[in-house]
Design a protein around this motif. Structure first.
Motif, short mmCIF file in Angstrom:
data_model
loop_
_atom_site.label_atom_id
_atom_site.label_comp_id
_atom_site.label_asym_id
_atom_site.label_seq_id
_atom_site.Cartn_x
_atom_site.Cartn_y
_atom_site.Cartn_z
N SER A 3 0.83 -1.19 0.00
CA SER A 3 0.00 0.00 0.00
C SER A 3 0.86 1.24 0.00
CB SER A 3 -0.91 -0.01 1.21
OG SER A 3 -0.14 0.18 2.38
N SER A 6 2.58 1.61 -3.31
CA SER A 6 1.73 1.83 -4.47
C SER A 6 1.00 3.14 -4.38
CB SER A 6 0.73 0.70 -4.59
OG SER A 6 -0.18 0.78 -3.52
N SER A 7 1.32 3.92 -3.38
CA SER A 7 0.58 5.17 -3.25
C SER A 7 1.18 6.19 -4.19
CB SER A 7 0.61 5.67 -1.82
OG SER A 7 1.94 5.75 -1.37
N GLN A 40 -6.82 7.59 6.85
CA GLN A 40 -7.64 6.64 6.10
C GLN A 40 -9.06 7.15 5.98
OE1 GLN A 40 -7.15 4.17 4.35
NE2 GLN A 40 -5.72 2.69 5.17
N LEU A 75 -11.81 0.10 -2.48
CA LEU A 75 -10.69 0.77 -3.12
C LEU A 75 -9.68 1.22 -2.08
CD1 LEU A 75 -11.63 3.19 -5.99
CD2 LEU A 75 -9.97 1.36 -5.95
N THR A 76 -10.20 1.73 -1.01
CA THR A 76 -9.29 2.21 0.02
C THR A 76 -8.49 1.06 0.61
OG1 THR A 76 -11.02 3.81 0.51
CG2 THR A 76 -9.20 3.69 2.05
N ARG A 78 -7.13 -1.05 -1.06
CA ARG A 78 -6.01 -1.26 -1.97
C ARG A 78 -5.79 -2.73 -2.32
NH1 ARG A 78 -3.37 3.09 -2.93
NH2 ARG A 78 -3.43 4.86 -1.56
N GLN A 80 -5.73 -5.39 -0.78
CA GLN A 80 -4.92 -6.28 0.02
C GLN A 80 -5.72 -7.36 0.69
OE1 GLN A 80 -3.12 -3.58 2.63
NE2 GLN A 80 -1.46 -3.10 1.24
N LEU B 53 -4.81 -5.10 -7.95
CA LEU B 53 -4.19 -4.06 -7.16
C LEU B 53 -4.43 -2.71 -7.79
CD1 LEU B 53 -0.78 -5.26 -5.86
CD2 LEU B 53 -2.93 -4.99 -4.69
#
Lengths: 195, 393
Positions: A3, A6-7, A40, A75-76, A78, A80, B53
């Motif tokens: 995360s 990938s931000s 968040q 979406l938030t 991510r 995972q 992702l």
């Protein structure tokens, strides 16, 4: 963490940077800490607003709002967590999800009755063998999106993440509705200046 | 035992570890589907993993390769299917050579083709992820460990201490969810060859081999199966405990079924709340002037070095200036979001005037959304004292 790396679309503020360090030690408890940070909430709030904006033109049905909220939440996450991926996949194209599931996974149907004992070699503990527990676990799997056929440990982990995410979602949505309604009240009261 | 699965593991082990993350993921996925009926492939579909992702494929692959300085082991773990079984050995590696063995991983993202080395390295790398602070005594142990590849191979069934369950969860966040199943498979394959040795090893290992931390208590079977089962049970119990902490009112309930009941009720109530709130939001929505939302986003984006995407940047300095003027003294408690929420409904041109009006004349009004939003952004109120909003999009 993925995360944090990938931000690319999000500026790594110091709060997210510190979150990076915190999340490294690999505790499952970080499932909740990662959802509880105010950043968040803001991320999710922004996403939700963006998602809601197009529906501002047409009257937004509550179901559409809920789906938008859930998609924003996923979406938030991510991607995972399993439930977030299931939500996103389910939203974009229902057929795609089926295709993914069906592709080469024929054994799934056969093994379904044994969903609580995924590995044949293991002997599940006495507790897990209990019928009540198994039923509850199956119910839980149906509640959490995308977790129907999951072992107990995976399901529990997904549930923890999902519960934390849901709490954050409720908090944010509540704040959002209150703010918006208060603001709209004020605008209604004072009247639109200049219009 | 499915030959397909073991061959799958074998083929991956045979060292064509060319960093085909997608390929290894597919292997892992297939192996897991062979072993684990409950594996949900849709979530870990190899090819679409990166799509899930939302990242470009190469970026995701790169992430897996080099997730960060502290995480080459994680990438190694995620790429190697057998690393799944190695989370068990976590305990062990606490002292381990993780440090020494981590270096090679940190240097390159390609794995050596030697299967044994790979397996050992992967194992230790998995441990390294979490034990970097703890692995201080790794140096002296490295020769010892290197001298015992067969032994390190065999005791994959070490029981898991309480902290172990967290590590597999960390691996999960590396997109590797069911590696444990794979681990079981490869482990059982190994144990068929050296069944007696692991038991003997594990019984005495606590003293001699520092990395073999066996929780085989007296009177408990050291059978590989029961050890694995115990490990799995402990993992599940740890996760249950976490869930209990998460769900309010579950800590005092004893009994798995009741706790699960509570959790289910909680999840259902949360989902219902979301539905209800979405209905409420939908009711509020038609009255919202959504053009004002652009200003919200831009106002919050402006002060941040976020990029030129935020429109209305020119108006932001003016708004921020007025905001600072207005928010002296008592209104300091209110972070700008309140005023921004308020701006939501006001035409952007009027923002500054509205602000000053409200700041001066209606502090009480602004306080009411403040009370609701203070709960919303409690932590952000601190950085907001500097009139800086930290948002991430």
């Amino acid at each position: 963490m993925i995360s944090s790396s990938s931000s690319s679309s999000s500026p790594s503020s110091s709060s997210s940077g510190s979150r990076k360090k915190k999340m490294k030690p690999g505790l499952t408890a970080q499932a909740e800490t990662k959802w509880q940070t105010a950043a968040q909430e803001q991320v999710y709030g922004r996403r939700l607003l963006e998602a809601l904006r197009p529906t501002g033109g047409a009257p937004a049905g509550p179901r559409a709002v809920k789906e938008a909220a859930d998609s924003a939440l996923a979406l938030t996450a991510r991607g995972q967590s399993r439930w977030s991926r299931a939500i996103l996949l389910g939203r974009c194209r229902p057929r795609r999800k089926l295709l993914l599931k069906a592709g080469g996974r024929i054994r799934r149907g056969r093994r379904q009755p044994r969903s609580s004992a995924p590995v044949p070699l293991q002997q599940v503990s006495a507790e897990l063998r209990g019928k009540k527990v198994r039923d509850r676990l199956r119910l839980l799997g149906r509640l959490v999106p995308g977790c129907r056929k999951l072992s107990a440990s995976g399901l529990l982990e997904e549930t923890a993440d999902y519960v934390a995410a849901l709490e954050m979602q409720v908090k944010t949505m509540r704040a959002l509705t209150e703010a918006l309604s208060a603001a709209s009240l004020s605008a209604g009261a004072t009247g639109e200046p200049g219009s | 035992m499915e030959p397909g699965g073991s061959s799958g593991v074998g083929s991956v082990n045979s060292g064509t570890y060319t960093p085909e993350i997608a390929e290894s993921l597919r292997f892992e996925e297939e192996i897991q589907s062979l072993i684990d009926p409950s594996f949900d492939a849709s979530s870990a579909a190899g090819g679409s993993f990166t799509a899930l992702l939302g990242l470009p494929a190469n970026q995701a692959v790169e992430l897996l390769h080099h997730p960060g300085p502290g995480e080459p082991p994680a990438s190694a773990a995620s790429s190697s299917p057998i690393a799944g079984d190695l989370w068990r050995l976590r305990l062990v590696e606490q002292h381990a050579v993780t440090d020494t063995l981590r270096l090679p991983f940190g240097c390159s993202s390609t794995f050596p083709s030697d299967a044994a080395l790979v397996e050992r390295a992967a194992r230790f790398s998995v441990f390294a992820t979490d034990d970097s602070p703890a692995s201080s005594s790794g140096g002296g142990l490295s020769p010892e460990l290197k001298a015992e590849p067969p032994d390190s191979h065999s005791p994959p069934t070490l029981p898991v201490p309480a902290e172990k369950p967290r590590r597999p969860s960390k691996r999960k966040e590396c997109e590797k969810s069911k590696a444990k199943a794979v681990a079981k498979k490869s482990k059982s394959a190994e144990e068929n060859t050296s069944a007696a040795k692991p038991a003997a090893e594990e019984n005495t290992s606590g003293d001699k081999l520092p990395y073999v931390h066996v929780r085989a208590r007296r009177g408990q079977a050291t059978d590989s199966h029961s050890l694995a089962e115990r490990a799995r049970r402990e993992k599940i119990n740890a996760r249950m405990k976490l869930l209990q902490e998460l769900v309010p009112g579950c800590s005092k309930i004893t009994g798995t079924a009741l706790v699960l009941d509570e959790i289910i009720n909680h999840v259902q109530s949360l989902q219902r709340q979301v539905e209800f709130l979405s209905m409420k939001l939908a009711a509020v929505n038609p009255r919202i002037d959504f053009s004002g939302l652009d200003h919200i986003l831009s106002a919050e984006c402006g002060p941040l070095a976020m990029g030129s995407g935020c429109g209305g940047g020119a108006s932001d300095p003016a708004t921020w200036a007025s905001e600072t003027a207005a928010s002296t003294g008592g209104i300091r408690r209110m972070p700008p979001p309140q005023q921004i929420w308020h701006l939501d409904l006001v035409h952007p041109q009027q923002s500054s005037t509205v602000w000053e009006n409200n700041g001066a004349a209606h502090p009480h009004f602004l306080l009411s959304p403040a009370t609701s939003l203070v709960g919303y952004d409690p932590a952000s109120s601190v950085p907001l004292n500097s009139n800086q909003l930290k948002t991430e999009l």
